[in-house]
Design a protein around this motif. Structure first.
Motif, PDB file in Angstrom:
ATOM      1  N   ASP A   1     -12.883 -38.480  27.519  1.00 35.42           N
ATOM      2  CA  ASP A   1     -14.084 -37.760  27.118  1.00 35.42           C
ATOM      3  C   ASP A   1     -14.354 -37.871  25.628  1.00 35.42           C
ATOM      4  OD1 ASP A   1     -14.773 -36.933  29.576  1.00 35.42           O
ATOM      5  OD2 ASP A   1     -14.646 -34.787  29.180  1.00 35.42           O
TER       6      ASP A   1
ATOM      7  N   PRO B   1     -16.274 -42.632  22.769  1.00 30.07           N
ATOM      8  CA  PRO B   1     -17.540 -43.313  23.036  1.00 30.07           C
ATOM      9  C   PRO B   1     -17.383 -44.821  22.895  1.00 30.07           C
ATOM     10  CG  PRO B   1     -17.548 -42.335  20.842  1.00 30.07           C
ATOM     11  CD  PRO B   1     -16.285 -41.867  21.512  1.00 30.07           C
TER      12      PRO B   1
ATOM     13  N   SER C   1     -20.224 -31.071  31.517  1.00 35.30           N
ATOM     14  CA  SER C   1     -20.022 -32.400  30.939  1.00 35.30           C
ATOM     15  C   SER C   1     -21.281 -32.870  30.212  1.00 35.30           C
ATOM     16  CB  SER C   1     -19.646 -33.387  32.046  1.00 35.30           C
ATOM     17  OG  SER C   1     -19.365 -34.670  31.508  1.00 35.30           O
TER      18      SER C   1
ATOM     19  N   ARG D   1     -21.606 -31.097  26.824  1.00 39.10           N
ATOM     20  CA  ARG D   1     -20.730 -31.647  25.793  1.00 39.10           C
ATOM     21  C   ARG D   1     -21.259 -32.967  25.252  1.00 39.10           C
ATOM     22  NH1 ARG D   1     -16.721 -29.221  28.980  1.00 39.10           N
ATOM     23  NH2 ARG D   1     -16.711 -31.007  30.394  1.00 39.10           N
ATOM     24  N   ASN D   2     -21.724 -33.834  26.140  1.00 39.07           N
ATOM     25  CA  ASN D   2     -22.126 -35.174  25.727  1.00 39.07           C
ATOM     26  C   ASN D   2     -23.586 -35.279  25.307  1.00 39.07           C
ATOM     27  OD1 ASN D   2     -19.682 -37.016  26.397  1.00 39.07           O
ATOM     28  ND2 ASN D   2     -19.862 -35.673  28.161  1.00 39.07           N
TER      29      ASN D   2
ATOM     30  N   ASN E   1     -23.716 -31.679  22.494  1.00 37.84           N
ATOM     31  CA  ASN E   1     -22.602 -31.504  21.561  1.00 37.84           C
ATOM     32  C   ASN E   1     -22.023 -30.086  21.574  1.00 37.84           C
ATOM     33  OD1 ASN E   1     -22.892 -34.217  20.550  1.00 37.84           O
ATOM     34  ND2 ASN E   1     -24.665 -33.508  19.387  1.00 37.84           N
TER      35      ASN E   1
ATOM     36  N   LEU F   1     -26.397 -40.342  25.615  1.00 40.12           N
ATOM     37  CA  LEU F   1     -25.511 -40.294  26.774  1.00 40.12           C
ATOM     38  C   LEU F   1     -24.825 -41.646  26.997  1.00 40.12           C
ATOM     39  CD1 LEU F   1     -27.685 -38.199  29.258  1.00 40.12           C
ATOM     40  CD2 LEU F   1     -25.721 -37.425  27.904  1.00 40.12           C
TER      41      LEU F   1
ATOM     42  N   GLN G   1     -21.895 -42.198  24.745  1.00 38.79           N
ATOM     43  CA  GLN G   1     -20.753 -41.357  25.066  1.00 38.79           C
ATOM     44  C   GLN G   1     -20.071 -41.744  26.380  1.00 38.79           C
ATOM     45  OE1 GLN G   1     -19.464 -39.037  23.065  1.00 38.79           O
ATOM     46  NE2 GLN G   1     -21.006 -39.525  21.531  1.00 38.79           N
TER      47      GLN G   1
ATOM     48  N   PHE H   1     -21.222 -41.450  29.312  1.00 43.69           N
ATOM     49  CA  PHE H   1     -21.398 -40.196  30.029  1.00 43.69           C
ATOM     50  C   PHE H   1     -21.091 -40.300  31.514  1.00 43.69           C
ATOM     51  CE2 PHE H   1     -24.471 -37.449  32.383  1.00 43.69           C
ATOM     52  CZ  PHE H   1     -23.787 -36.262  32.198  1.00 43.69           C
TER      53      PHE H   1
ATOM     54  N   LYS I   1     -17.385 -40.315  32.156  1.00 41.90           N
ATOM     55  CA  LYS I   1     -16.774 -39.022  31.845  1.00 41.90           C
ATOM     56  C   LYS I   1     -17.086 -37.993  32.925  1.00 41.90           C
ATOM     57  CE  LYS I   1     -16.979 -39.690  26.848  1.00 41.90           C
ATOM     58  NZ  LYS I   1     -17.563 -39.221  25.587  1.00 41.90           N
TER      59      LYS I   1
END
Length: 367
Positions: free
Chosen positions: A8, A11, A179, A182-183, A186, A335, A338, A340, A343
């Protein structure tokens, strides 16, 4: 689970590629290209693959040489219209710009897709071409809702991908929403609430009580805080970051909120233009009204994310202008950077395992 957490925080570093459906929006290809140009100025390393009417796309790109150098145009012959049924698109939509946009993500040529087109058709194509992530029964649409939080928004899901959701679905929505927070926003340790007719523990349907128990069980391992039941007034509050509900309730709430915001703006305009005194008052209130307009402007938070698929898809509002499309593209870029989708899959897997372990322990103790 430790490995999942490490993933997680890593990136990808390669150049980001965004696949864009240039057709289907109310303002046509020019608005899409202008939105891409706005987003590209903030992300000079990002590349684009654009699908649609090649002649019209090339015409718009001629006026933007810097953007054109970073765009690959894929010509398509058909368009998914807003009135098209998802079932008919699945049968005969293989030559549409929307289908091509999703296939680019499926084939690994792009990291995320953006489309302004028909929501039902986009979800149907995405589910068929990208498939559901392991453990996900019903994907969800996550949207941003204006709120009193420092970031200005809460996340609500599902906003209408599927009108049904049992306790297990709501659990997965909570994990996926956390999730995304967070991504996409932030938020390191987001707060999750389950939408109900009241905050009291005894209220609501049986599946909501079961979902509440499951969500509370996985909160720690899934790295979020479960605040319990929330109600309609909390959609705009700072008590919660993520509101979990079924698609039927979520879509009604979304359409009610959009209609109310439009009504308030219309009433305010009418009040400030009613007579000369009101017009003079409006002059003094201009700055405040502009700040309010920016805060509730849906164009600046445009972009619903499809959660629970093997790929990242951002649905831009069909009525979005260039500012709104740029916001949706910016979200897709963030996204994609990251990782995403990967994750999210990892988080769902760890959350489901935690839920199974907790239920096994509970059942063993009861025995």
């Amino acid at each position: 689970m430790g490995d999942a957490h490490n993933r997680d925080s890593a990136p990808h570093t390669e150049n980001t590629v965004i696949s864009v459906d240039a057709m289907g929006g109310d303002f046509g290809v020019p608005a899409v290209i202008e939105g891409m140009a706005k987003a590209s100025r903030l992300n000079p390393e990002v590349q684009f693959i654009v699908h649609g009417d090649a002649d019209e796309i090339d015409k718009c790109l001629k006026r933007k040489p810097d953007l054109k150098a970073r765009v690959r145009v894929v010509a398509t012959t058909d368009v998914v219209r807003m009135e098209d049924k998802p079932s008919s698109v699945l049968r005969g939509g293989r030559k549409t710009s929307m289908w091509a946009t999703i296939d680019t993500v499926r084939e690994g040529e792009a990291h995320a897709a953006v489309s302004c087109g028909n929501t039902g058709a986009l979800m149907a194509i995405s589910m068929i071409r990208l498939r559901k992530a392991p453990g996900v029964n019903r994907p969800a649409i996550a949207i941003l809702w204006p709120s009193a939080n420092p970031g200005g928004h809460n996340i609500m899901l599902d906003a209408g991908a599927d009108i049904r959701a049992d306790a297990q679905d709501l659990l997965k929505y909570a994990i996926m929403g956390a999730s995304y927070a967070r991504n996409g926003m932030n938020l390191r340790h987001p707060r999750v609430g389950l939408l109900n007719v009241g905050v009291e523990e005894h209220k609501g349907r049986a599946e909501l009580h079961e979902a509440a128990e499951l969500i509370a069980t996985v909160a720690e391992v899934s790295d979020f805080e479960y605040v319990g039941f929330v109600e309609g007034s909390d959609l705009v509050s700072d008590r919660v970051d993520i509101i979990v509900t079924d698609g039927f309730t979520g879509n009604i709430a979304l359409k009610t909120g959009e209609g109310t915001a439009k009504h308030v703006r219309n009433v305010a305009e009418a009040v400030f233009t009613r007579h000369i005194g009101a017009k003079i008052a409006a002059l003094f209130a201009t700055m405040s009204l502009r700040r309010l307009s920016r805060q509730i402007d849906p164009r600046r938070v445009n972009g619903g994310v499809f959660l629970g698929l093997n790929g990242t898809v951002v649905k831009s509002h069909g009525g979005a202008d260039a500012v709104g499309i740029a916001a949706a593209i910016q979200l897709a870029i963030q996204l994609a950077r990251q990782n995403f989708a990967e994750k999210l899959t990892s988080r769902v897997a760890s959350g489901l395992q935690a839920s199974k372990d907790a239920l096994s322990t509970r059942d063993g103790n009861q025995a």
